[in-house]
Write an enzyme that holds these catalytic residues in place. Structure first.
Site, mmCIF file in Angstrom:
data_model
loop_
_atom_site.group_PDB
_atom_site.id
_atom_site.type_symbol
_atom_site.label_atom_id
_atom_site.label_comp_id
_atom_site.label_asym_id
_atom_site.label_seq_id
_atom_site.Cartn_x
_atom_site.Cartn_y
_atom_site.Cartn_z
ATOM 1 N N LYS A 54 0.694 -1.145 -0.121
ATOM 2 C CA LYS A 54 -0.217 0.319 -0.112
ATOM 3 C C LYS A 54 1.005 1.667 -0.233
ATOM 4 O O LYS A 54 1.917 1.397 0.696
ATOM 5 C CB LYS A 54 -0.726 0.138 1.003
ATOM 6 N N LYS A 83 -7.517 8.021 -0.590
ATOM 7 C CA LYS A 83 -8.228 8.549 -0.126
ATOM 8 C C LYS A 83 -9.661 9.668 -0.242
ATOM 9 O O LYS A 83 -9.914 10.863 -0.061
ATOM 10 C CB LYS A 83 -8.489 8.719 1.713
ATOM 11 N N ILE A 87 -15.212 16.908 -6.031
ATOM 12 C CA ILE A 87 -16.567 16.842 -6.320
ATOM 13 C C ILE A 87 -16.545 15.168 -7.492
ATOM 14 O O ILE A 87 -15.045 15.411 -8.079
ATOM 15 C CB ILE A 87 -17.083 17.840 -7.257
HETATM 16 O O1 C5P Z 1 1.065 1.101 10.980
HETATM 17 P P1 C5P Z 1 -0.453 1.036 10.869
HETATM 18 O O2 C5P Z 1 -0.211 -0.403 11.048
HETATM 19 O O3 C5P Z 1 -1.478 1.727 11.998
HETATM 20 O O4 C5P Z 1 -0.902 1.225 9.759
HETATM 21 C C1 C5P Z 1 -2.651 1.878 8.525
HETATM 22 C C2 C5P Z 1 -2.305 2.040 7.728
HETATM 23 O O5 C5P Z 1 -3.997 1.737 7.170
HETATM 24 C C3 C5P Z 1 -1.453 3.634 7.091
HETATM 25 O O6 C5P Z 1 -1.324 3.528 6.388
HETATM 26 C C4 C5P Z 1 -3.308 4.355 7.184
HETATM 27 O O7 C5P Z 1 -2.939 5.435 6.455
HETATM 28 C C5 C5P Z 1 -4.306 2.400 6.554
HETATM 29 N N1 C5P Z 1 -5.763 2.593 7.426
HETATM 30 C C6 C5P Z 1 -5.760 3.358 8.557
HETATM 31 N N2 C5P Z 1 -7.841 2.925 8.240
HETATM 32 C C7 C5P Z 1 -8.467 3.612 7.520
HETATM 33 C C8 C5P Z 1 -8.104 4.076 6.220
HETATM 34 C C9 C5P Z 1 -6.634 3.078 6.174
HETATM 35 O O8 C5P Z 1 -5.636 2.792 9.287
HETATM 36 N N3 C5P Z 1 -9.670 3.434 7.748
#
Ligand code: C5P
Length: 250
Positions: A54, A83, A87
């Site tokens: 990701k 994310k 518009i």
């Molecule tokens: O380091 P960690 O395991 O917390 O990373 C989680 C990843 O998932 C980050 O890149 C964060 O931006 C993403 N993310 C999240 N919650 C969401 C959507 C995406 O933590 N609802």
């Protein structure tokens, strides 16, 4: 067939293209790193352990889009976590550009208009669209402070229905809500769950966390893991431990 069921079954056809093939495929490693060199070093360290990465805003704003082509060439898949929320016209053209970069997945905040614009623009392009329900760093108090009258659970459920209705391929939600989201949105949407923490790991800023095994047991299709792998002393070993836990829970 109800409109919701019809939308859900149309989404199923699309989502099937994006299903994980095995336990290893289910572990998406977040390259939340400050520059391309650090990301390349982690990818090289992880080697065959990881098949899907990701790339989010930290790395995108530091040149990370240039990693998509080499990762694809190395047989990896890329989830470009943008994310999107804007518009309709801007979301639509953003989705077309992201598909052109070769990403396999991207994210849209689960607002009905934005999701419909994204699905229409995606058309037959090979890009999986995931709706972000409620960020896993937010709890009921955070929603209230942001002006929402719903609690996390009801907002996640209603956004899951909206995503199914819009023809999205899947949802990003907390693994804690995965079973509830499954019940609300039906069997076909992919559930992608961040906030994963192996037993005893530091939660950091995440508030709605779950272990890898419990996330799979709750119905997650893909787990997003950042710091527990990227910040580990031995990232490949940390990834293999998580993948083994996923395998055992399947
Ligand atoms: O380091 P960690 O395991 O917390 O990373 C989680 C990843 O998932 C980050 O890149 C964060 O931006 C993403 N993310 C999240 N919650 C969401 C959507 C995406 O933590 N609802």
């Amino acid at each position: 067939m109800s409109e919701l069921n019809m939308a859900t079954s149309m989404a199923a056809g699309a989502a099937d293209r994006f299903r994980p093939r095995d336990a290893r495929d289910r572990c998406i490693v977040a390259l939340d790193l400050p520059n391309v060199g650090a990301a390349q070093a982690l990818v090289s360290d992880l080697g065959e352990a990881v098949t899907i990465y990701k790339i989010g805003m930290q790395l995108v704003f530091a040149g990370g889009l240039d990693l998509i082509a080499p990762l694809n060439a190395a047989g990896k898949r890329v989830f470009l976590d943008m994310k999107l929320l804007d518009i309709d016209n801007t979301v639509a053209h953003g989705v077309e550009s992201i598909a052109g970069l070769g990403a396999t997945f991207t994210t849209i905040h689960a607002y009905p208009k934005a999701m419909r614009a994204a699905v229409k623009a995606r058309g037959a392009l090979p890009l999986g669209l995931l709706g972000v329900t409620v960020l896993t760093s937010m709890d009921d108090d955070d929603l209230s402070a942001a002006g929402y009258r719903s609690d996390v659970s009801s907002l996640v459920a209603s956004r899951a229905l909206d995503a199914a209705d819009a023809g999205m391929d899947g949802l990003v939600c907390s693994a804690r809500e995965a079973a509830q989201v499954r019940r609300a949105a039906g069997p076909d949407l992919l559930l992608v769950t961040p906030g994963i923490r192996p037993a005893g790991a530091d939660a950091g800023d995440q508030k709605r966390t779950l272990t890898p095994g419990a996330a799979i047991a709750n119905g997650s299709d893909y787990l997003v893991v950042g710091r527990p792998i990227a910040a580990a002393d031995a990232p490949a070993r940390a990834a293999e431990t998580i993948i083994a836990e996923i395998e055992a829970a399947l």
